[in-house]
Motif scaffolding. Structure first.
Motif, PDB file in Angstrom:
ATOM      1  N   UNK A   4      -3.246   9.705  -6.183  1.00 15.29           N
ATOM      2  CA  UNK A   4      -2.059  10.408  -6.565  1.00 15.29           C
ATOM      3  C   UNK A   4      -1.086  10.169  -5.742  1.00 15.29           C
ATOM      4  N   UNK A   5       0.230   9.830  -6.495  1.00 11.63           N
ATOM      5  CA  UNK A   5       1.114   9.408  -5.827  1.00 11.63           C
ATOM      6  C   UNK A   5       2.553  10.162  -6.191  1.00 11.63           C
ATOM      7  N   UNK A   6       3.570  10.087  -5.261  1.00  7.20           N
ATOM      8  CA  UNK A   6       4.742  10.920  -4.964  1.00  7.20           C
ATOM      9  C   UNK A   6       5.783  10.207  -4.272  1.00  7.20           C
ATOM     10  N   UNK A   7       6.637  11.296  -3.818  1.00  7.42           N
ATOM     11  CA  UNK A   7       7.804  10.567  -3.146  1.00  7.42           C
ATOM     12  C   UNK A   7       7.315   9.854  -1.804  1.00  7.42           C
ATOM     13  N   UNK A   8       6.168  10.202  -1.424  1.00 10.54           N
ATOM     14  CA  UNK A   8       5.476   9.814  -0.163  1.00 10.54           C
ATOM     15  C   UNK A   8       4.852   8.588  -0.104  1.00 10.54           C
ATOM     16  N   UNK A   9       4.790   7.891  -1.317  1.00 14.63           N
ATOM     17  CA  UNK A   9       4.008   6.764  -1.552  1.00 14.63           C
ATOM     18  C   UNK A   9       5.210   5.498  -1.779  1.00 14.63           C
ATOM     19  N   UNK A  10       4.655   4.457  -1.137  1.00 18.23           N
ATOM     20  CA  UNK A  10       5.644   3.143  -1.045  1.00 18.23           C
ATOM     21  C   UNK A  10       4.628   2.232  -1.941  1.00 18.23           C
ATOM     22  N   UNK A  11       5.213   1.641  -2.897  1.00 16.23           N
ATOM     23  CA  UNK A  11       4.507   0.677  -3.729  1.00 16.23           C
ATOM     24  C   UNK A  11       5.016  -0.524  -3.506  1.00 16.23           C
ATOM     25  N   UNK A  12       4.006  -1.674  -3.368  1.00 14.18           N
ATOM     26  CA  UNK A  12       4.494  -2.943  -3.509  1.00 14.18           C
ATOM     27  C   UNK A  12       3.397  -3.807  -4.161  1.00 14.18           C
ATOM     28  N   UNK A  13       4.129  -4.648  -5.156  1.00  9.16           N
ATOM     29  CA  UNK A  13       3.368  -5.450  -6.161  1.00  9.16           C
ATOM     30  C   UNK A  13       3.935  -6.882  -5.870  1.00  9.16           C
ATOM     31  N   UNK A  14       2.900  -7.777  -5.867  1.00  5.71           N
ATOM     32  CA  UNK A  14       3.036  -9.245  -5.777  1.00  5.71           C
ATOM     33  C   UNK A  14       2.363  -9.821  -7.376  1.00  5.71           C
ATOM     34  N   UNK A  15       3.435 -10.553  -8.172  1.00  3.63           N
ATOM     35  CA  UNK A  15       2.959 -11.122  -9.399  1.00  3.63           C
ATOM     36  C   UNK A  15       3.009 -12.756  -9.157  1.00  3.63           C
ATOM     37  N   UNK A  16       2.042 -13.583  -9.119  1.00  2.00           N
ATOM     38  CA  UNK A  16       2.092 -14.822  -8.656  1.00  2.00           C
ATOM     39  C   UNK A  16       1.472 -15.866  -9.911  1.00  2.00           C
ATOM     40  N   UNK A  17       2.154 -16.942  -9.948  1.00  3.21           N
ATOM     41  CA  UNK A  17       1.747 -18.016 -10.799  1.00  3.21           C
ATOM     42  C   UNK A  17       0.557 -18.686  -9.979  1.00  3.21           C
ATOM     43  N   UNK A  18      -0.821 -18.560 -10.596  1.00  5.14           N
ATOM     44  CA  UNK A  18      -1.700 -19.389  -9.629  1.00  5.14           C
ATOM     45  C   UNK A  18      -1.696 -20.835  -9.339  1.00  5.14           C
ATOM     46  N   UNK A  19      -0.714 -21.704  -9.868  1.00  9.44           N
ATOM     47  CA  UNK A  19      -0.403 -22.944  -9.262  1.00  9.44           C
ATOM     48  C   UNK A  19       0.613 -22.727  -7.978  1.00  9.44           C
ATOM     49  N   UNK A  20       1.457 -21.826  -7.567  1.00 12.45           N
ATOM     50  CA  UNK A  20       2.241 -21.573  -6.881  1.00 12.45           C
ATOM     51  C   UNK A  20       1.534 -20.999  -5.461  1.00 12.45           C
ATOM     52  N   UNK A  21       0.245 -20.538  -5.658  1.00 16.39           N
ATOM     53  CA  UNK A  21      -0.380 -20.053  -4.345  1.00 16.39           C
ATOM     54  C   UNK A  21      -2.033 -20.730  -4.826  1.00 16.39           C
ATOM     55  N   UNK A  22      -1.856 -21.859  -4.929  1.00 18.94           N
ATOM     56  CA  UNK A  22      -3.102 -22.908  -5.329  1.00 18.94           C
ATOM     57  C   UNK A  22      -4.181 -22.593  -4.462  1.00 18.94           C
ATOM     58  N   UNK A  23      -3.711 -22.127  -3.109  1.00 17.60           N
ATOM     59  CA  UNK A  23      -4.883 -22.156  -1.960  1.00 17.60           C
ATOM     60  C   UNK A  23      -5.605 -20.723  -2.215  1.00 17.60           C
ATOM     61  N   UNK A  24      -4.983 -19.960  -3.184  1.00 16.15           N
ATOM     62  CA  UNK A  24      -6.051 -18.610  -3.248  1.00 16.15           C
ATOM     63  C   UNK A  24      -6.572 -18.768  -4.528  1.00 16.15           C
TER      64      UNK A  24
END
Length: 250
Positions: free
Chosen positions: A82-102
């Motif tokens: 359950x989320x509200x004003x007290x929640x901070x959201x952080x999202x990473x969207x990555x190309x597989x080739x740009x983080x090839x070690x993952x």
């Protein structure tokens, strides 16, 4: 030395969580770029479930219906928050080739992100990745979810900077709880980030840590808003009252 891959950064404040999820899915599926989205709080309380979540197992549905709390089924996996004003959201969207070690699977992606956050929380609390959660010691403060496509992946986290105690009563104790939870109730299981660091410090440190992995370029929401002629069907949606009532009846 090879140049760092480019990551575009969008910083938001109080954007509705459904709008954020729609933006994330569109960028994951239609953009060629790496993205980081930071949304400092969302305007109104919402319950957000993973794509395969079952309301009857996860929610106190009668209370949710009585108090008219919106329930979203998002496009990614993971648990229910359950989320509200007290929640901070952080999202990473990555190309597989740009983080090839993952390796493009949830566990390696979370291991990669936990290394980044270990720099964010250096000298702050006892930060650890526990199963699928971020925790200080044995108390959770961050829930994670992923979605993985052929060439790209998304990892998004809801951080509990603070929370309303009463809102936790809408969530059942899940049947598939992490082992380290040890059947603790919500209030014994979770903690607030505000006990460990100021809100703005967390966001600043996150951007600083990101700059060690990527060449970060800030952009604004208007620059990535979808033109009206772009056809994209979002899969994150608010469940209707009827859907919730039917779930309550089994």
């Amino acid at each position: 030395m090879a140049a760092l891959p480019l990551m575009k950064l969008i910083r938001l404040k109080g954007v509705p969580i459904l709008q954020q999820l729609h933006l994330e899915e569109r960028l994951l599926r239609t953009s060629p770029h790496n993205w980081c989205i930071i949304n400092d709080g969302t305007n109104l309380p919402h319950i957000v479930m993973g794509i395969s979540g079952k309301p009857a197992e996860l929610l106190e549905i009668n209370s949710v219906l009585r108090d008219k709390v919106p329930v979203i089924r998002r496009f990614s996996g993971g648990g229910t928050v359950i989320v509200d004003t007290g929640t901070i959201f952080v999202t990473f969207i990555c190309n597989k080739d740009d983080v090839s070690e993952v390796q493009p699977y949830p566990r390696p992606i979370m291991s990669w992100s936990s290394l980044l956050y270990s720099r964010v929380f250096q000298g702050v609390g006892d930060f650890v990745l526990r199963e699928n959660d971020y925790a200080f010691g044995n108390r959770k403060f961050g829930g994670n979810a992923q979605s993985i496509t052929k060439n790209r992946w998304i990892h998004h986290t809801s951080f509990l900077w603070d929370y309303e105690i009463n809102n936790m009563a809408y969530l059942k104790l899940p049947k598939r709880a992490p082992e380290y939870r040890l059947a603790r109730n919500h209030l014994d299981f979770i903690c607030c980030m505000k006990e460990y660091m100021p809100r703005t410090n967390f966001i600043t440190r996150t951007v600083d840590a990101l700059q060690g992995e990527f060449s970060v370029e800030t952009t604004d929401l208007e620059a990535v808003e979808s033109p009206s002629n772009t056809k994209f069907i979002h899969s994150s949606k608010i469940l209707t009252e009827r859907e919730l009532e039917e779930a309550a009846l089994g």
